[in-house]
Write a protein that holds these residues in place. Structure first.
Motif, short mmCIF file in Angstrom:
data_model
loop_
_atom_site.label_atom_id
_atom_site.label_comp_id
_atom_site.label_asym_id
_atom_site.label_seq_id
_atom_site.Cartn_x
_atom_site.Cartn_y
_atom_site.Cartn_z
N GLY A 162 -33.57 5.97 10.02
CA GLY A 162 -33.82 6.47 8.68
C GLY A 162 -35.08 5.89 8.07
N ALA A 163 -35.68 4.86 8.73
CA ALA A 163 -36.92 4.28 8.21
C ALA A 163 -38.04 5.30 8.32
N SER A 164 -38.99 5.25 7.39
CA SER A 164 -40.08 6.22 7.35
C SER A 164 -41.04 6.00 8.50
N ALA A 165 -41.52 7.13 9.08
CA ALA A 165 -42.48 7.05 10.18
C ALA A 165 -43.82 6.51 9.72
N GLU A 166 -44.11 6.70 8.41
CA GLU A 166 -45.38 6.23 7.87
C GLU A 166 -45.42 4.71 7.74
N THR A 167 -44.25 4.07 7.64
CA THR A 167 -44.22 2.63 7.40
C THR A 167 -43.81 1.83 8.63
N VAL A 168 -43.46 2.51 9.67
CA VAL A 168 -43.00 1.82 10.88
C VAL A 168 -43.87 2.24 12.05
N ALA A 169 -44.48 1.32 12.72
CA ALA A 169 -45.29 1.64 13.89
C ALA A 169 -44.38 2.06 15.02
N ALA A 170 -44.94 2.87 15.92
CA ALA A 170 -44.13 3.38 17.02
C ALA A 170 -43.56 2.25 17.86
N THR A 171 -44.32 1.16 18.02
CA THR A 171 -43.86 0.05 18.85
C THR A 171 -42.71 -0.72 18.21
N ASP A 172 -42.49 -0.51 16.90
CA ASP A 172 -41.42 -1.21 16.20
C ASP A 172 -40.12 -0.43 16.17
N LEU A 173 -40.14 0.81 16.62
CA LEU A 173 -38.94 1.62 16.59
C LEU A 173 -37.93 1.11 17.60
N PRO A 174 -36.66 1.15 17.26
CA PRO A 174 -35.63 0.67 18.20
C PRO A 174 -35.51 1.62 19.39
N SER A 175 -35.05 1.08 20.47
CA SER A 175 -34.85 1.89 21.67
C SER A 175 -33.62 2.77 21.50
N ALA A 176 -33.51 3.77 22.37
CA ALA A 176 -32.34 4.65 22.32
C ALA A 176 -31.06 3.86 22.48
N ASP A 177 -31.07 2.85 23.36
CA ASP A 177 -29.87 2.03 23.57
C ASP A 177 -29.53 1.25 22.30
N ALA A 178 -30.58 0.78 21.57
CA ALA A 178 -30.33 0.03 20.34
C ALA A 178 -29.72 0.94 19.28
N VAL A 179 -30.24 2.18 19.19
CA VAL A 179 -29.68 3.14 18.23
C VAL A 179 -28.23 3.44 18.57
N ALA A 180 -27.97 3.67 19.85
CA ALA A 180 -26.59 3.96 20.28
C ALA A 180 -25.67 2.80 19.96
N ALA A 181 -26.16 1.57 20.21
CA ALA A 181 -25.33 0.39 19.93
C ALA A 181 -25.06 0.25 18.44
N PHE A 182 -26.10 0.55 17.63
CA PHE A 182 -25.91 0.46 16.18
C PHE A 182 -24.87 1.46 15.69
N LEU A 183 -24.95 2.70 16.19
CA LEU A 183 -24.00 3.73 15.77
C LEU A 183 -22.59 3.41 16.23
N GLN A 184 -22.48 2.81 17.42
CA GLN A 184 -21.16 2.42 17.89
C GLN A 184 -20.58 1.31 17.03
N ALA A 185 -21.44 0.42 16.56
CA ALA A 185 -20.98 -0.68 15.71
C ALA A 185 -20.72 -0.23 14.28
N HIS A 186 -21.34 0.90 13.89
CA HIS A 186 -21.18 1.43 12.53
C HIS A 186 -20.82 2.91 12.62
N PRO A 187 -19.60 3.23 13.03
CA PRO A 187 -19.22 4.64 13.24
C PRO A 187 -19.24 5.49 11.98
N GLU A 188 -19.25 4.85 10.81
CA GLU A 188 -19.24 5.60 9.56
C GLU A 188 -20.65 5.91 9.06
N PHE A 189 -21.68 5.47 9.76
CA PHE A 189 -23.06 5.58 9.28
C PHE A 189 -23.45 7.02 8.98
N LEU A 190 -23.28 7.94 9.92
CA LEU A 190 -23.67 9.33 9.71
C LEU A 190 -22.76 10.03 8.71
N ALA A 191 -21.49 9.69 8.73
CA ALA A 191 -20.55 10.33 7.81
C ALA A 191 -20.91 10.02 6.36
#
Length: 225
Positions: free
Chosen positions: A7-36
């Motif tokens: 959800g962080a803005s692309a204008e304020t976050v460099a591409a190298t700072d973006l989390p990996s797909a595995d990190a995103v998946a881990a975050f969503l697994q740890a926070h199942p209510e995030f999208l809801a």
């Protein structure tokens, strides 16, 4: 490397700072209510392919629900705009009738206070001046018109009227919405026309100020005869 939440803005976050797909998946697994809790994010996600399994089906249903909610919101905005347009057109017709009444009037103050309310579909109509020059005008203290109208405005519609006892006198308790209209009398004395309505639709907030300003000029012309 510091992970940044989705959800962080692309204008304020460099591409190298973006989390990996595995990190995103881990975050969503740890926070199942995030999208809801953030249904607006579904509009930016690509829908998954239809496969068997409740999780994918629920994900698609959430995306559809978010999109339908957005469509309903847009439809509500369109309906509101159409309603405001119709109300503005109705006011234009009523103001034309009021101007005709002023053209044939032999007593402008009486026409304003007695005839215009019925013609405009409102409860009360008054003429107020900081230096009344005829009977029937309501006196206003010096500086009141400038304070109420503000600079450069010939008409204003107020959803929350104030000073109703002064502006609308005995009809004050009936007024749910009002309009203040500058009357440019030839003497230059600050003068306004006040319109008070029980039904807010009688004085639409949109598309009304130009029509009401025209009415104010018509009243001034009638007073100058």
């Amino acid at each position: 490397m510091t992970a940044t939440l989705p959800g962080a803005s692309a204008e304020t976050v460099a591409a190298t700072d973006l989390p990996s797909a595995d990190a995103v998946a881990a975050f969503l697994q740890a926070h199942p209510e995030f999208l809801a809790e953030r249904p607006e994010l579904y509009r930016t996600l690509s829908p998954p392919r239809r496969v068997h399994g409740e999780r994918i089906a629920d994900h698609m249903a959430a995306m559809l629900t978010a999109e339908r909610r957005r469509v309903r919101s847009l439809e509500a905005e369109v309906d509101a705009a159409v309603t405001a347009g119709r109300a503005g057109y109705g006011l234009t017709i009523r103001v034309r009738l009021a101007v005709l009444a002023l053209m044939r009037s032999t007593d402008v103050i009486e026409t304003v206070t007695q005839e215009l309310p019925a013609l405009l579909g409102i409860e009360t109509c008054n003429l107020l001046s900081e230096k009344p020059d005829r009977r029937g005008m309501v006196y206003l203290p010096r500086g009141t018109v400038a304070r109420l109208m503000g600079p450069g405005r010939d008409a204003v519609v107020r959803a929350t009227p104030t000073e109703c006892e002064t502006l609308h006198e005995e009809a004050a308790s009936l007024v749910a919405r009002d309009a203040l209209v500058r009357v440019p009398v030839w003497t230059g004395t600050p003068t306004i026309l006040t319109l008070g309505a029980r039904d807010p639709h009688a004085l639409p907030a949109r598309q009304a100020t130009a029509t009401l300003a025209f009415l104010g000029r018509a009243v001034a012309a009638a007073l100058a005869r």
